[in-house]
Design an enzyme around this catalytic site. Sequence first.
Site, PDB file in Angstrom:
ATOM      1  N   CYS A  69       0.836  -1.214   0.000  1.00  0.00           N
ATOM      2  CA  CYS A  69       0.000   0.000   0.000  1.00  0.00           C
ATOM      3  C   CYS A  69       0.866   1.257   0.000  1.00  0.00           C
ATOM      4  O   CYS A  69       0.540   2.251  -0.657  1.00  0.00           O
ATOM      5  CB  CYS A  69      -0.901   0.025   1.233  1.00  0.00           C
ATOM      6  SG  CYS A  69      -2.032  -1.353   1.323  1.00  0.00           S
TER       7      CYS A  69
HETATM    8  C1  BEZ Z   1       0.595  -4.682   1.896  1.00  0.00           C
HETATM    9  O1  BEZ Z   1       0.185  -3.583   1.557  1.00  0.00           O
HETATM   10  O2  BEZ Z   1       1.745  -5.014   1.738  1.00  0.00           O
HETATM   11  C2  BEZ Z   1      -0.339  -5.669   2.520  1.00  0.00           C
HETATM   12  C3  BEZ Z   1      -1.475  -5.248   3.181  1.00  0.00           C
HETATM   13  C4  BEZ Z   1      -2.312  -6.173   3.778  1.00  0.00           C
HETATM   14  C5  BEZ Z   1      -2.032  -7.514   3.680  1.00  0.00           C
HETATM   15  C6  BEZ Z   1      -0.897  -7.930   2.986  1.00  0.00           C
HETATM   16  C7  BEZ Z   1      -0.051  -7.013   2.408  1.00  0.00           C
END
Ligand code: BEZ
Length: 211
Positions: free
Chosen positions: A45
């Site tokens: 994200c």
């Molecule tokens: C991420 O943004 O890396 C992420 C967010 C939630 C679960 C797994 C990965």
Amino acid sequence: MAIRLGDVAPDFTADTTEGPISFHQWLGDSWGILFSHPKDFTPVCTTELGGFAARKAEFDARNTKIIGLSVDDVTSHDKWKGDIAETQGTALNFPLIGDEKHVVADLYDMIHPNANDTLTVRSVFIIGPDKKVKLTLTYPASTGRNIDEILRVLDSLQLTANYTVATPVNWKDGDDVIIANSVSDEDAKVKFPKGFRKLKDYLRLTPQPNK
Ligand code: BEZ
């Protein structure tokens, strides 16, 4: 219930990193892209938000407002913003919705319980100036989105909204387009003065009309 193409994008009010918004009012006459992030302070994200911020001018040039969502509150988003600027080299420059109560996530069916029952998947909704949903995309949390693809499909949506054409496989802005089958050869000669190539009765290609 899932949101389908052609549905009116549900309206809502929400707190964002740029203050409270009323979604339809905020969209105004623009195109809009609403995209969800599973959670604050997560790696993929963080890269996505920096990536969208770095390319915001390209959305502006397409009269398109972008807005993110994550199921944490705005206080958390405000703290996360520093990490995004520090690690991605571009500060957040569009609103990020605080959706800790999952109000918008539920309205847009962004939580897929068989994937994760509290975090959103990576949803993308492209909304036209008529407030109708023109495209939906869904990615799992483990896969970051491709901004080139989002811009590419936005170009196609905006072109096909204005001309009776469709875009072929792997089309990108500037490539030849397909004349819709609703247009007769006779009418095509008038509508597409650059001419067209007829590969089959149902497959006619013409240079992109707005170039
Ligand atoms: C991420 O943004 O890396 C992420 C967010 C939630 C679960 C797994 C990965």
